[in-house]
Structure formats: structure tokens, C-alpha cells
Design an enzyme around this catalytic site. Structure first.
Site, short mmCIF file in Angstrom:
data_model
loop_
_atom_site.label_atom_id
_atom_site.label_comp_id
_atom_site.label_asym_id
_atom_site.label_seq_id
_atom_site.Cartn_x
_atom_site.Cartn_y
_atom_site.Cartn_z
N LYS A 142 33.74 35.02 31.64
CA LYS A 142 34.00 35.21 32.65
C LYS A 142 33.27 36.42 33.05
CE LYS A 142 37.92 37.13 34.48
NZ LYS A 142 36.92 38.31 35.55
N ASP A 160 37.36 32.41 36.45
CA ASP A 160 38.47 33.45 36.50
C ASP A 160 40.04 32.31 36.55
OD1 ASP A 160 38.18 32.42 39.47
OD2 ASP A 160 38.01 34.21 40.53
#
Length: 220
Positions: A142, A160
Site C-alpha cells: 500500500k 487503504d
């Protein structure tokens, strides 16, 4: 300006994109400009910002970056931790990330991040290097995707909690759990790409649409 939060439906995604498209494209243009004209120091600064956002909010990341910006190239671990105390949730750990990664990158590529990142012929290998290189601390898939997007590379999903919650509400994924392996990350990334086909919204624009629908803001 705080934007109105929207319920997550296909129709609302398309409508919200139409309403916020100008602001979203302006933000992506800022990232692209860093990719074209940004210095290696700016590339390093953006990496540090993404160290700060892991497990924390983008707003906390921005505040933390502002606190250490004058010492990013020279500050030692104690100085950085002191500057981050009261600003970031993990001042000591993030100070260690900065110093360890800076030392490694200086030795590995003289902190010439632009040249290094552009040396990869494969976009997946570029991200894999950021995640798998043991000398770089604090970047999972991420955070590495976030970093690459912020320095002008396109086509990386920033999975996220906000984006994952959107995908779960749309029943594209079953539960909004962060993917903890490369294969799981790629699988969800591919599902997000299918959403771009369904909505006919650019992949990088879609990320900011979903994020703003959950947070009410368009940040970085």
C-alpha cells in the site's frame, strides 16, 4: 474545503467523479509534475511521507513531514524522533525508518531515486523492489503504491482502509481486510481495475474518488 461524504454505490461513484473531476485531475497533475521535474530530494521527501502514513492518517503524515522536513538529509535518529514527538504516533520507529533507509539509499544509489526507479522496465518489479528491499524500511504494498503515485507513476492501487471499505460495500470483495501478501494485493488490485471498466473512470482518478467519498477530502 471539506467535501460531502457519499454512500458507496456505482451511481454515486460516477456522479461524484463528475463533480470532483477537476480537483482530482489537478491533484494528479501535481503528482505528474513531481515525476517530470522533481529533484531527488523531493523523491526522498515523498518516500518519507509514505513512511509516515503506514498505519496512520494522511493528515498525520503531512504534519509529521512538515516537522522533519528541514532535517531529512542530515538529521540523526534522536533529532528526528524529537521532532516527531507529539506529532506522529510512532516517533521513534519512524525516525529509525528514515535513518536506516537514507543510509541504505545513499550507499545503494547515492539517493538518486529518479534514476533508480526509472531503471525498472516492469512496473510490478518497481514496486516489488520498494517492498522487498530490506534496506528500505516501512513500505508495504500500500505504502509503495502510494509513494509511486505521488511521484508520477500511474496504475498502482492504494488499498487503504477507505478504498477497501468501498470495495466491500460494493460487494466486490467479501471483507475489507488489508491484503497481507503480494498475491492478495494483486488480486484486489485487479478487482479495482474491473471497477474502472464498469464505471469508465480512469484508474488513478478512481482511487481519489473513492478516498474522497469516505474522508470528505482530496489529499495526497
Amino acid at each position: 474545503m471539506k467535501l460531502k461524504r457519499e454512500s458507496i454505490t456505482f451511481e454515486n461513484i460516477i456522479r461524484t467523479h463528475a463533480e470532483r473531476r477537476g480537483e482530482i485531475r489537478d491533484r494528479l497533475a501535481q503528482f505528474a509534475a513531481i515525476g517530470r521535474r522533481g529533484s531527488d530530494a523531493e523523491f526522498w521527501e515523498e518516500m518519507v511521507f509514505c513512511f509516515f502514513t503506514g498505519g496512520c492518517s494522511a493528515r498525520m503524515g503531512l504534519n509529521a513531514l512538515a516537522a522533519v522536513k528541514p532535517m531529512l538529509m542530515t538529521g540523526d535518529q534522536a533529532e528526528l524522533a524529537n521532532a516527531l514527538t507529539g506529532v506522529h504516533r510512532y516517533p521513534n520507529a519512524r525516525a529509525r525508518y528514515i535513518v536506516a533507509s537514507r543510509d541504505f539509499l545513499r550507499e545503494h544509489c547515492d539517493l538518486k531515486l529518479r534514476k533508480k526507479l526509472r531503471s525498472f522496465a516492469c512496473r510490478l518489479e518497481r514496486r516489488d523492489w520498494l517492498v522487498r528491499e530490506k534496506g528500505i524500511k516501512g513500505l508495504g504494498y500500500k505504502e509503495a503504491s502510494h509513494y509511486l503515485r505521488n511521484i508520477g507513476f500511474s496504475g498502482y492501487a492504494i488499498l487503504d482502509k477507505h478504498v477497501l471499505n468501498c470495495l466491500a460495500e460494493l460487494k466486490i470483495i467479501k471483507v475489507p481486510e488489508p491484503p497481507n501478501t503480494r498475491s492478495k494485493y494483486l488480486m484486489i488490485e485487479d478487482k479495482l481495475k474491473k471497477l474502472t471498466e464498469m464505471t469508465r473512470i480512469d484508474f488513478d482518478e478512481l482511487d481519489l474518488v473513492l478516498w474522497s467519498m469516505k474522508t470528505g477530502v482530496i489529499l495526497k
